[in-house]
Scaffold this active site. Structure first.
Site, PDB file in Angstrom:
ATOM      1  N   ALA A  15      60.621   5.079  55.330  1.00 27.81           N
ATOM      2  CA  ALA A  15      61.291   5.372  56.596  1.00 27.81           C
ATOM      3  C   ALA A  15      62.758   4.961  56.434  1.00 27.81           C
ATOM      4  O   ALA A  15      63.070   4.087  55.613  1.00 27.81           O
ATOM      5  CB  ALA A  15      60.635   4.578  57.714  1.00 27.81           C
TER       6      ALA A  15
ATOM      7  N   GLY B 188      56.976   4.711  53.897  1.00 28.93           N
ATOM      8  CA  GLY B 188      56.661   6.015  54.492  1.00 28.93           C
ATOM      9  C   GLY B 188      56.582   7.130  53.457  1.00 28.93           C
ATOM     10  O   GLY B 188      55.928   8.153  53.704  1.00 28.93           O
TER      11      GLY B 188
ATOM     12  N   GLU C  92      53.161   6.869  52.077  1.00 27.61           N
ATOM     13  CA  GLU C  92      52.283   7.330  53.169  1.00 27.61           C
ATOM     14  C   GLU C  92      52.307   8.858  53.290  1.00 27.61           C
ATOM     15  O   GLU C  92      51.278   9.489  53.530  1.00 27.61           O
ATOM     16  CB  GLU C  92      52.722   6.677  54.483  1.00 27.61           C
ATOM     17  CG  GLU C  92      52.488   5.168  54.481  1.00 27.61           C
ATOM     18  CD  GLU C  92      53.111   4.480  55.687  1.00 27.61           C
ATOM     19  OE1 GLU C  92      54.350   4.410  55.763  1.00 27.61           O
ATOM     20  OE2 GLU C  92      52.355   4.015  56.552  1.00 27.61           O
TER      21      GLU C  92
ATOM     22  N   GLU D 116      56.682  -2.792  52.954  1.00 29.84           N
ATOM     23  CA  GLU D 116      57.067  -3.124  54.330  1.00 29.84           C
ATOM     24  C   GLU D 116      57.121  -4.621  54.598  1.00 29.84           C
ATOM     25  O   GLU D 116      57.947  -5.075  55.392  1.00 29.84           O
ATOM     26  CB  GLU D 116      56.115  -2.443  55.330  1.00 29.84           C
ATOM     27  CG  GLU D 116      56.339  -0.952  55.505  1.00 29.84           C
ATOM     28  CD  GLU D 116      55.604  -0.081  54.492  1.00 29.84           C
ATOM     29  OE1 GLU D 116      55.072  -0.620  53.494  1.00 29.84           O
ATOM     30  OE2 GLU D 116      55.554   1.139  54.687  1.00 29.84           O
TER      31      GLU D 116
HETATM   32  N1  CAA Z   1      66.193   3.807  54.184  1.00 29.00           N
HETATM   33  C1  CAA Z   1      67.518   4.046  54.214  1.00 29.00           C
HETATM   34  N2  CAA Z   1      68.295   4.094  53.111  1.00 29.00           N
HETATM   35  C2  CAA Z   1      67.683   3.885  51.933  1.00 29.00           C
HETATM   36  C3  CAA Z   1      66.304   3.629  51.823  1.00 29.00           C
HETATM   37  C4  CAA Z   1      65.551   3.603  53.017  1.00 29.00           C
HETATM   38  N3  CAA Z   1      64.214   3.408  53.012  1.00 29.00           N
HETATM   39  N4  CAA Z   1      66.000   3.452  50.513  1.00 29.00           N
HETATM   40  C5  CAA Z   1      67.150   3.596  49.830  1.00 29.00           C
HETATM   41  N5  CAA Z   1      68.171   3.865  50.683  1.00 29.00           N
HETATM   42  C6  CAA Z   1      69.580   4.076  50.353  1.00 29.00           C
HETATM   43  C7  CAA Z   1      70.259   2.776  49.947  1.00 29.00           C
HETATM   44  O1  CAA Z   1      70.638   2.016  51.078  1.00 29.00           O
HETATM   45  C8  CAA Z   1      71.415   3.295  49.143  1.00 29.00           C
HETATM   46  O2  CAA Z   1      72.399   3.743  50.043  1.00 29.00           O
HETATM   47  P1  CAA Z   1      73.972   3.447  49.742  1.00 29.00           P
HETATM   48  O3  CAA Z   1      74.260   4.182  48.448  1.00 29.00           O
HETATM   49  O4  CAA Z   1      74.655   4.050  50.929  1.00 29.00           O
HETATM   50  O5  CAA Z   1      74.108   1.966  49.620  1.00 29.00           O
HETATM   51  C9  CAA Z   1      70.837   4.523  48.447  1.00 29.00           C
HETATM   52  O6  CAA Z   1      69.669   4.893  49.196  1.00 29.00           O
HETATM   53  C10 CAA Z   1      70.410   4.257  47.026  1.00 29.00           C
HETATM   54  O7  CAA Z   1      69.541   3.141  47.038  1.00 29.00           O
HETATM   55  P2  CAA Z   1      69.778   1.828  46.139  1.00 29.00           P
HETATM   56  O8  CAA Z   1      71.217   1.650  45.821  1.00 29.00           O
HETATM   57  O9  CAA Z   1      69.072   0.693  46.791  1.00 29.00           O
HETATM   58  O10 CAA Z   1      69.009   2.279  44.799  1.00 29.00           O
HETATM   59  P3  CAA Z   1      68.297   1.340  43.765  1.00 29.00           P
HETATM   60  O11 CAA Z   1      67.956   2.223  42.603  1.00 29.00           O
HETATM   61  O12 CAA Z   1      69.084   0.118  43.475  1.00 29.00           O
HETATM   62  O13 CAA Z   1      66.927   0.857  44.480  1.00 29.00           O
HETATM   63  C11 CAA Z   1      64.926   1.184  45.782  1.00 29.00           C
HETATM   64  C12 CAA Z   1      65.973   1.813  44.826  1.00 29.00           C
HETATM   65  C13 CAA Z   1      64.106   0.128  45.046  1.00 29.00           C
HETATM   66  C14 CAA Z   1      63.996   2.312  46.222  1.00 29.00           C
HETATM   67  C15 CAA Z   1      65.654   0.541  47.003  1.00 29.00           C
HETATM   68  O14 CAA Z   1      66.560   1.491  47.531  1.00 29.00           O
HETATM   69  C16 CAA Z   1      64.735   0.109  48.096  1.00 29.00           C
HETATM   70  O15 CAA Z   1      64.102  -0.931  47.992  1.00 29.00           O
HETATM   71  N6  CAA Z   1      64.664   0.901  49.208  1.00 29.00           N
HETATM   72  C17 CAA Z   1      63.916   0.560  50.370  1.00 29.00           C
HETATM   73  C18 CAA Z   1      62.441   0.814  50.143  1.00 29.00           C
HETATM   74  C19 CAA Z   1      61.638   0.381  51.368  1.00 29.00           C
HETATM   75  O16 CAA Z   1      61.661  -0.762  51.770  1.00 29.00           O
HETATM   76  N7  CAA Z   1      60.879   1.332  51.949  1.00 29.00           N
HETATM   77  C20 CAA Z   1      60.062   1.067  53.090  1.00 29.00           C
HETATM   78  C21 CAA Z   1      60.801   1.385  54.352  1.00 29.00           C
HETATM   79  S1  CAA Z   1      59.932   0.843  55.795  1.00 29.00           S
HETATM   80  C22 CAA Z   1      58.770   2.027  56.084  1.00 29.00           C
HETATM   81  O17 CAA Z   1      58.657   3.017  55.369  1.00 29.00           O
HETATM   82  C23 CAA Z   1      57.930   1.765  57.301  1.00 29.00           C
HETATM   83  C24 CAA Z   1      56.853   2.738  57.555  1.00 29.00           C
HETATM   84  O18 CAA Z   1      55.793   2.681  57.009  1.00 29.00           O
HETATM   85  C25 CAA Z   1      57.023   3.762  58.549  1.00 29.00           C
END
Ligand code: CAA
Length: 260
Positions: free
Chosen positions: A67, A112, A115, A135
């Site tokens: 998400a 998500g 999911e 999460e």
């Molecule tokens: N939401 C919004 N932006 C996101 C994102 C997310 N879930 N995942 C990555 N991005 C964005 C980053 O903020 C970054 O943006 P900027 O360039 O503007 O800074 C861009 O995508 C590239 O990401 P990274 O620089 O972090 O890339 P990385 O290779 O270093 O890491 C990653 C990759 C491990 C996937 C890391 O981005 C990460 O941990 N992302 C979040 C993953 C996460 O926590 N997902 C769960 C979300 S909660 C959810 O999904 C709830 C539900 O069930 C409904």
């Protein structure tokens, strides 16, 4: 078909849907979810010749990284409830879609994103795919069905470990654990998905739709799956395609299915 965050291509009855927010690793913001609702809840239902859908993510790094966390700031419990219910509703539309939907996963499928892949009927992963439910790192639990579908695919112990540690698993482990159907060289995940859909497209479409409905009934605690199978079986017996399939077998020729 016109969407803000999806790119679609449609050839020979196969719809390829690409979630197109590569700079945010295809994170599911509200707009993208609404696009998916419009597609699976409306537009794709009206494609008469549709035989299957491939769902994938743009760019080299991600299927969907979850998400969109930027939309979490200031979220209150009422909005959280709406957000989760909305996600469930859209993902059920995918899971209950009458044509096979395959997730072609070429990178991160997190939160998500994992999911969403699990709501599809099959998953084809590239060697670079990574799956996880991170999460708890955010002080959350999955809100789009992850606590339920992950258990269905990998079992309770493995699901609880993934959900509580937030550890990711690679494509090979996902294959071993039953989370994905195939692992293929990176870059060929969409082609492999299309190949599978083309194979299914040669089968009787009503029988394929009823297969999805009957299997889904196993996981629906309001339904008795065996009774549902009886109902769906009878529906297939009513079709011209059943008559054609049985006759073709006896006449030692290939069946020509018309979808009714
Ligand atoms: N939401 C919004 N932006 C996101 C994102 C997310 N879930 N995942 C990555 N991005 C964005 C980053 O903020 C970054 O943006 P900027 O360039 O503007 O800074 C861009 O995508 C590239 O990401 P990274 O620089 O972090 O890339 P990385 O290779 O270093 O890491 C990653 C990759 C491990 C996937 C890391 O981005 C990460 O941990 N992302 C979040 C993953 C996460 O926590 N997902 C769960 C979300 S909660 C959810 O999904 C709830 C539900 O069930 C409904």
């Amino acid at each position: 078909m016109n969407y803000k965050n999806l790119i679609t291509t449609y050839n020979d009855g196969i719809l390829i849907v690409t979630i197109n927010r590569p700079k945010a690793l295809n994170a599911l913001n509200q707009q993208t979810l609404e696009d998916l609702r419009q597609l699976f809840g409306n537009d794709a239902l009206l494609l008469d010749d549709l035989r299957g859908v491939v769902l994938t993510g743009a760019g080299e790094k991600a299927f969907v990284a979850g998400a969109d966390i930027t939309e979490f700031i200031g979220l209150d419990a009422h909005e959280g409830l709406d957000m989760s219910q909305n996600g469930h509703d859209i993902f059920f539309r995918i899971e209950r879609f009458h044509r096979p939907v395959i997730a072609a996963v070429g990178g991160y499928a997190l939160g998500g994103g994992c999911e969403l892949a699990m709501a599809c009927h099959l998953r084809v992963a590239s060697e670079k795919a990574l799956f996880g439910q991170p999460e708890v790192n955010l002080g959350l639990i999955p809100g789009y069905g992850g606590t339920q579908r992950l258990v269905q695919y990998v079992g309770k112990g493995r699901a609880l470990e993934m959900l509580m540690t937030a550890d990711m698993i690679d494509a090979q482990k996902a294959l071993e654990w039953g989370l994905v159907n195939h692992v293929v060289p990176h870059g060929s995940q969409v082609d492999k998905s299309v190949e599978i859909l083309k194979k299914i497209a040669k089968k009787a479409p009503v029988a394929v739709a009823k297969t999805i409905a009957a299997v889904n009934a196993y996981f629906d605690n309001k339904k008795d799956g065996f009774s549902q199978e009886v109902i769906e079986f009878a529906q297939t017996v009513k079709t011209d395609d059943f008559k054609e399939g049985a006759s073709a077998f006896l006449e030692k020729r290939k069946a020509i299915f018309k979808g009714n």
